[in-house]
Design a protein around this motif. Sequence first.
Motif, PDB file in Angstrom:
ATOM      1  N   GLN A 103      57.496  65.586  35.304  1.00  0.00           N
ATOM      2  CA  GLN A 103      57.354  66.580  34.237  1.00  0.00           C
ATOM      3  C   GLN A 103      55.889  66.952  34.000  1.00  0.00           C
ATOM      4  O   GLN A 103      55.596  67.786  33.145  1.00  0.00           O
ATOM      5  N   GLY A 104      54.974  66.322  34.710  1.00  0.00           N
ATOM      6  CA  GLY A 104      53.548  66.611  34.532  1.00  0.00           C
ATOM      7  C   GLY A 104      52.978  66.026  33.264  1.00  0.00           C
ATOM      8  O   GLY A 104      51.960  66.508  32.762  1.00  0.00           O
ATOM      9  N   ARG A 105      53.583  64.965  32.747  1.00  0.00           N
ATOM     10  CA  ARG A 105      53.157  64.384  31.468  1.00  0.00           C
ATOM     11  C   ARG A 105      52.222  63.190  31.620  1.00  0.00           C
ATOM     12  O   ARG A 105      51.827  62.578  30.630  1.00  0.00           O
ATOM     13  N   VAL A 106      51.859  62.862  32.889  1.00  0.00           N
ATOM     14  CA  VAL A 106      50.957  61.739  33.158  1.00  0.00           C
ATOM     15  C   VAL A 106      49.904  62.205  34.154  1.00  0.00           C
ATOM     16  O   VAL A 106      50.227  62.853  35.151  1.00  0.00           O
ATOM     17  N   SER A 107      48.643  61.875  33.884  1.00  0.00           N
ATOM     18  CA  SER A 107      47.537  62.183  34.799  1.00  0.00           C
ATOM     19  C   SER A 107      46.728  60.923  35.034  1.00  0.00           C
ATOM     20  O   SER A 107      46.656  60.057  34.165  1.00  0.00           O
ATOM     21  N   HIS A 108      46.094  60.851  36.189  1.00  0.00           N
ATOM     22  CA  HIS A 108      45.179  59.753  36.478  1.00  0.00           C
ATOM     23  C   HIS A 108      43.755  60.254  36.295  1.00  0.00           C
ATOM     24  O   HIS A 108      43.402  61.325  36.784  1.00  0.00           O
ATOM     25  N   ARG A 135      50.938  46.359  40.568  1.00  0.00           N
ATOM     26  CA  ARG A 135      50.203  47.435  39.888  1.00  0.00           C
ATOM     27  C   ARG A 135      51.183  48.443  39.291  1.00  0.00           C
ATOM     28  O   ARG A 135      51.017  48.885  38.157  1.00  0.00           O
ATOM     29  N   VAL A 136      52.193  48.805  40.080  1.00  0.00           N
ATOM     30  CA  VAL A 136      53.196  49.765  39.609  1.00  0.00           C
ATOM     31  C   VAL A 136      53.946  49.191  38.415  1.00  0.00           C
ATOM     32  O   VAL A 136      54.201  49.897  37.434  1.00  0.00           O
ATOM     33  N   ASP A 137      54.287  47.916  38.469  1.00  0.00           N
ATOM     34  CA  ASP A 137      55.011  47.303  37.367  1.00  0.00           C
ATOM     35  C   ASP A 137      54.178  47.335  36.086  1.00  0.00           C
ATOM     36  O   ASP A 137      54.683  47.662  35.006  1.00  0.00           O
ATOM     37  N   ALA A 138      52.887  47.032  36.188  1.00  0.00           N
ATOM     38  CA  ALA A 138      52.005  47.102  35.018  1.00  0.00           C
ATOM     39  C   ALA A 138      51.910  48.530  34.496  1.00  0.00           C
ATOM     40  O   ALA A 138      51.930  48.771  33.283  1.00  0.00           O
ATOM     41  N   LEU A 139      51.829  49.487  35.415  1.00  0.00           N
ATOM     42  CA  LEU A 139      51.799  50.904  35.035  1.00  0.00           C
ATOM     43  C   LEU A 139      53.066  51.288  34.284  1.00  0.00           C
ATOM     44  O   LEU A 139      53.013  51.961  33.243  1.00  0.00           O
ATOM     45  N   VAL A 140      54.206  50.861  34.796  1.00  0.00           N
ATOM     46  CA  VAL A 140      55.493  51.181  34.162  1.00  0.00           C
ATOM     47  C   VAL A 140      55.545  50.608  32.750  1.00  0.00           C
ATOM     48  O   VAL A 140      55.952  51.295  31.805  1.00  0.00           O
ATOM     49  N   TRP A 141      55.121  49.357  32.576  1.00  0.00           N
ATOM     50  CA  TRP A 141      55.144  48.768  31.226  1.00  0.00           C
ATOM     51  C   TRP A 141      54.204  49.532  30.284  1.00  0.00           C
ATOM     52  O   TRP A 141      54.553  49.788  29.122  1.00  0.00           O
ATOM     53  N   ALA A 142      53.014  49.879  30.763  1.00  0.00           N
ATOM     54  CA  ALA A 142      52.047  50.595  29.911  1.00  0.00           C
ATOM     55  C   ALA A 142      52.598  51.949  29.478  1.00  0.00           C
ATOM     56  O   ALA A 142      52.574  52.291  28.285  1.00  0.00           O
ATOM     57  N   LEU A 143      53.117  52.724  30.426  1.00  0.00           N
ATOM     58  CA  LEU A 143      53.616  54.059  30.094  1.00  0.00           C
ATOM     59  C   LEU A 143      54.910  54.000  29.297  1.00  0.00           C
ATOM     60  O   LEU A 143      55.142  54.844  28.420  1.00  0.00           O
ATOM     61  N   THR A 144      55.725  53.006  29.551  1.00  0.00           N
ATOM     62  CA  THR A 144      56.945  52.832  28.750  1.00  0.00           C
ATOM     63  C   THR A 144      56.572  52.567  27.299  1.00  0.00           C
ATOM     64  O   THR A 144      57.145  53.155  26.380  1.00  0.00           O
ATOM     65  N   ASP A 145      55.590  51.687  27.091  1.00  0.00           N
ATOM     66  CA  ASP A 145      55.173  51.368  25.726  1.00  0.00           C
ATOM     67  C   ASP A 145      54.572  52.587  25.036  1.00  0.00           C
ATOM     68  O   ASP A 145      54.857  52.847  23.870  1.00  0.00           O
ATOM     69  N   LEU A 146      53.768  53.343  25.759  1.00  0.00           N
ATOM     70  CA  LEU A 146      53.110  54.515  25.174  1.00  0.00           C
ATOM     71  C   LEU A 146      54.068  55.669  24.905  1.00  0.00           C
ATOM     72  O   LEU A 146      53.946  56.365  23.893  1.00  0.00           O
ATOM     73  N   MET A 147      55.016  55.900  25.817  1.00  0.00           N
ATOM     74  CA  MET A 147      55.757  57.160  25.781  1.00  0.00           C
ATOM     75  C   MET A 147      57.269  57.030  25.578  1.00  0.00           C
ATOM     76  O   MET A 147      57.896  57.991  25.134  1.00  0.00           O
ATOM     77  N   LEU A 148      57.847  55.893  25.916  1.00  0.00           N
ATOM     78  CA  LEU A 148      59.299  55.802  25.925  1.00  0.00           C
ATOM     79  C   LEU A 148      59.877  54.818  24.916  1.00  0.00           C
ATOM     80  O   LEU A 148      61.061  54.858  24.622  1.00  0.00           O
ATOM     81  N   ARG A 149      59.055  53.953  24.408  1.00  0.00           N
ATOM     82  CA  ARG A 149      59.520  52.973  23.422  1.00  0.00           C
ATOM     83  C   ARG A 149      59.736  53.684  22.103  1.00  0.00           C
ATOM     84  O   ARG A 149      58.916  54.504  21.683  1.00  0.00           O
TER      85      ARG A 149
END
Length: 161
Positions: A103-108, A135-149
């Motif tokens: 969806q273009g909602r995440v940038s590096h 690394r991907v797992d840590a990324l998933v947890w970070a973005l889940t906490d920020l955007m999906l929780r």
Amino acid sequence: LFRSTSKPADACGIIVAGLDANGHAFVIEDATLQGIRPIVWARRVVRAYRAHAADRVVVEVNQGGDLVGGLIANVDDKVPVRDVRATRGKWLRAEPVAALYEQGRVSHVGSWPELEDQMCQFTASGLAGGGSPDRVDALVWALTDLMLRKGSAAPNVRAIG
């Protein structure tokens, strides 16, 4: 000698991400470490927390339990830690985050080649060629906490001084 400190050991995924006022996420740093003692990664987490003026540290506690938060508290007991527990596989946890990228909602911010390589190699059965997608797992947890929780986009108030 701890097995986790050997070169082929899984890495300790440490990803720093932030969210702007419009709900767009930014991956700010990949501070992942591999082949080190637990106190070393705990110090790295606290340094990243301070360097980026983070609101909290999100840690998966499935394997380390209270040890993870305890190590971080030994370095700095004022760092807020949110424990998360995996109840689904990594692939299932990653699907909603992959949708955010689509969806273009995440940038590096900057280039994170090792993280981005893992993202490209991540399949339903793990990493192509073997290994753990730390690394991907840590990324998933970070973005889940920020955007999906639920309630994750609520503003945080921090005391100054």
